[in-house]
Every structure is written in C-alpha cells, then in structure tokens.
Scaffold this motif. Structure first.
Motif, PDB file in Angstrom:
ATOM      1  N   SER A   5      -5.387  12.523  -0.627  1.00  0.00           N
ATOM      2  CA  SER A   5      -4.750  11.387  -1.282  1.00  0.00           C
ATOM      3  C   SER A   5      -3.595  11.883  -2.150  1.00  0.00           C
ATOM      4  O   SER A   5      -3.611  13.010  -2.648  1.00  0.00           O
ATOM      5  N   ASP A   7      -2.719  11.255  -5.117  1.00  0.00           N
ATOM      6  CA  ASP A   7      -3.034  11.635  -6.499  1.00  0.00           C
ATOM      7  C   ASP A   7      -3.808  12.941  -6.593  1.00  0.00           C
ATOM      8  O   ASP A   7      -3.983  13.477  -7.682  1.00  0.00           O
ATOM      9  N   THR A  29      -2.488  10.419   2.113  1.00  0.00           N
ATOM     10  CA  THR A  29      -2.910   9.023   2.098  1.00  0.00           C
ATOM     11  C   THR A  29      -2.513   8.375   0.786  1.00  0.00           C
ATOM     12  O   THR A  29      -2.351   9.049  -0.231  1.00  0.00           O
ATOM     13  N   GLY A  31      -2.861   4.277  -1.299  1.00  0.00           N
ATOM     14  CA  GLY A  31      -3.255   2.878  -1.290  1.00  0.00           C
ATOM     15  C   GLY A  31      -4.747   2.696  -1.104  1.00  0.00           C
ATOM     16  O   GLY A  31      -5.495   3.646  -0.873  1.00  0.00           O
ATOM     17  N   ASP A  32      -5.169   1.446  -1.219  1.00  0.00           N
ATOM     18  CA  ASP A  32      -6.590   1.126  -1.123  1.00  0.00           C
ATOM     19  C   ASP A  32      -7.163   1.390   0.258  1.00  0.00           C
ATOM     20  O   ASP A  32      -8.330   1.731   0.391  1.00  0.00           O
ATOM     21  N   ASP A  33      -6.352   1.225   1.292  1.00  0.00           N
ATOM     22  CA  ASP A  33      -6.873   1.430   2.644  1.00  0.00           C
ATOM     23  C   ASP A  33      -6.882   2.894   3.063  1.00  0.00           C
ATOM     24  O   ASP A  33      -7.375   3.233   4.128  1.00  0.00           O
ATOM     25  N   LYS A  34      -6.346   3.772   2.212  1.00  0.00           N
ATOM     26  CA  LYS A  34      -6.325   5.219   2.460  1.00  0.00           C
ATOM     27  C   LYS A  34      -5.675   5.579   3.796  1.00  0.00           C
ATOM     28  O   LYS A  34      -6.075   6.508   4.471  1.00  0.00           O
TER      29      LYS A  34
END
Length: 80
Positions: A5, A7, A29, A31-34
């Motif tokens: 991700s 972050d 990746t 966002g919420d949907d990764k």
C-alpha cells in the motif's frame, strides 16, 4: 510480484528495493478497494534516453498565436 500500500512504502523501503534489485515489479495499492494504481519497476527495465526527446508526428504541424494585447503576469501563469 509484491504489492504494497502507498502508505507503507516508506516503512518498508528496504524490502521494496530488495525486490526491485531481484528484478521483480512492485505493485502500489491505494484506496479502500486496494487496487493496484502503479507499478515500480527495476531500473534496468527503464529506457535510458540520450539527447532531447523528439516531438514526433506533430512536429512542425502546430502553431501558437497570441493577440497583440495579450498580457499575463507570472503569478497568473503559475496559478498563484
């Protein structure tokens, strides 16, 4: 291929670089949907261009014309 991700890249920089050094791609990746939004690729897979880039098929086919009363400050140009 490793995915990570956005972050977590800084915290795992050495792991990411190790994978790149092995010649592996790393998916980033976000966002919420990764979903993978970008790929990091080993440096040897990136073309090393020498000299200026060519404009390509549009070279010499475009023109720009400014009106005589056209005025724009640097701040306006830069959107400041």
């Amino acid at each position: 291929m490793m995915t990570i991700s956005a972050d977590q890249i800084e915290a795992n920089a050495s792991t990411v670089l190790f994978e790149l050094r092995k010649g592996e791609r790393v998916g980033v990746t976000f966002g919420d949907d990764k979903a993978v939004q970008a790929y990091l690729v080993p440096g040897n897979l990136v073309s090393k261009r020498k000299g200026p880039r060519k404009l390509g098929t549009l070279e010499g086919k475009g023109t720009v014309t400014f009106a005589e009363d056209f005025k724009m400050t640097e701040e306006e140009f830069l959107g400041l």
